[in-house]
Design an enzyme around this catalytic site. Structure first.
Site, mmCIF file in Angstrom:
data_model
loop_
_atom_site.group_PDB
_atom_site.id
_atom_site.type_symbol
_atom_site.label_atom_id
_atom_site.label_comp_id
_atom_site.label_asym_id
_atom_site.label_seq_id
_atom_site.Cartn_x
_atom_site.Cartn_y
_atom_site.Cartn_z
ATOM 1 N N ASP A 157 54.060 -0.504 -38.611
ATOM 2 C CA ASP A 157 53.525 -0.990 -39.890
ATOM 3 C C ASP A 157 54.314 -0.589 -41.143
ATOM 4 O O ASP A 157 53.707 -0.161 -42.153
ATOM 5 C CB ASP A 157 52.053 -0.540 -40.044
ATOM 6 C CG ASP A 157 51.154 -1.085 -38.944
ATOM 7 O OD1 ASP A 157 51.666 -1.729 -38.012
ATOM 8 O OD2 ASP A 157 49.923 -0.853 -39.002
ATOM 9 N N LYS A 175 48.749 -7.148 -35.135
ATOM 10 C CA LYS A 175 47.421 -6.602 -34.843
ATOM 11 C C LYS A 175 46.565 -6.638 -36.096
ATOM 12 O O LYS A 175 47.078 -6.806 -37.200
ATOM 13 C CB LYS A 175 47.557 -5.156 -34.331
ATOM 14 C CG LYS A 175 48.173 -4.261 -35.381
ATOM 15 C CD LYS A 175 48.287 -2.840 -34.910
ATOM 16 C CE LYS A 175 48.860 -1.970 -35.990
ATOM 17 N NZ LYS A 175 48.083 -1.937 -37.227
ATOM 18 N N CYS A 217 47.348 4.443 -38.026
ATOM 19 C CA CYS A 217 47.886 3.612 -36.934
ATOM 20 C C CYS A 217 48.894 4.348 -36.057
ATOM 21 O O CYS A 217 48.958 4.103 -34.856
ATOM 22 C CB CYS A 217 48.475 2.330 -37.498
ATOM 23 S SG CYS A 217 47.164 1.224 -38.091
HETATM 24 C C1 VGL Z 1 46.630 1.203 -41.492
HETATM 25 C C2 VGL Z 1 44.871 1.600 -42.896
HETATM 26 C C3 VGL Z 1 44.390 0.328 -42.699
HETATM 27 C C4 VGL Z 1 47.878 1.683 -40.844
HETATM 28 C C5 VGL Z 1 46.160 -0.079 -41.268
HETATM 29 O O1 VGL Z 1 48.736 0.858 -40.493
HETATM 30 O O2 VGL Z 1 48.033 2.907 -40.675
HETATM 31 N N1 VGL Z 1 45.984 2.023 -42.297
HETATM 32 N N2 VGL Z 1 45.057 -0.506 -41.885
#
Ligand code: VGL
Ligand code: ZN
Length: 190
Positions: free
Chosen positions: A18, A104, A143
């Site tokens: 991410d 995702k 994540c």
């Molecule tokens: C994430 C908060 C909300 C991440 C994803 O990728 O760590 N954190 N959605």
């Protein structure tokens, strides 16, 4: 000490979690120093390409009005909305042409914080002959943490590249490191 070109080997995979605009400074859910992971991960990507080590990049990719958003009763500000600029990978991240992307967070009924959560990713890693993953990206305490725990449950060796990850909160980061160690992941500090 952990020069990527020296430690990467056959059977390894590089997982970049991410590294998207919304998680970097200026984004919708900015993580402190989120962008400092980019040049470090670029070095790992270069080494992976030279060694023939497969590179995987996940992206959080939410529908508008996703259930993880505050105005829908969730805990996060709206972020990484599918196809938006905020959901794009950081523009300085040099993903190879043959990168495998894992998308995702697309479900309407639940969030998917782990890269392994109903994505089939463990099967893909096995098909690719991967036994050990090197992991970096954002966020360490969300994540990255949940992906590392699932990777261990699925039987993969895991090395977490600490210089290539940042937490939402420092305390969350410390707790995550403890949990990941407990699960048998190696924490690579240098
Ligand atoms: C994430 C908060 C909300 C991440 C994803 O990728 O760590 N954190 N959605
Ligand atoms: Zn999200």
């Amino acid at each position: 000490m952990h020069n990527p070109a020296e430690v990467l080997m056959k059977g390894d995979g590089l997982l970049i979690v991410d590294v998207q605009n919304d998680f970097c400074p200026g984004g919708a859910l900015p993580i402190g120093e989120g962008d400092v992971v980019v040049p470090i991960l670029n070095d790992w990507i270069d080494a992976a390409e030279k060694k023939g080590v497969p590179v995987y990049a996940s992206r959080d990719f939410h529908p508008v009005r996703h259930i993880s958003f505050k105005d829908q009763g969730g805990k996060w500000p709206a972020h990484c909305i599918e196809d938006s600029e905020g959901a794009a990978f950081h523009s300085a991240l040099r993903l190879p042409d043959n990168v495998t992307i894992i998308t995702k967070g697309v479900r309407f009924d639940q969030d998917q914080n782990s890269v392994f959560d109903q994505t089939g990713f463990s099967e893909q890693l096995r098909r690719d002959g991967v036994k050990r993953i090197w992991v970096g990206g954002l966020a360490l305490d969300v994540c990255v943490l949940l992906s590392v725990l699932d990777a261990r449950k699925a039987g993969f060796e895991v090395n977490v590249i600490m210089q290539a990850t940042r937490p939402v909160t420092p305390e969350g980061g410390r707790e995550s490191v403890a949990q990941m160690k407990e699960a048998g992941a190696a924490i690579i500090e240098d």
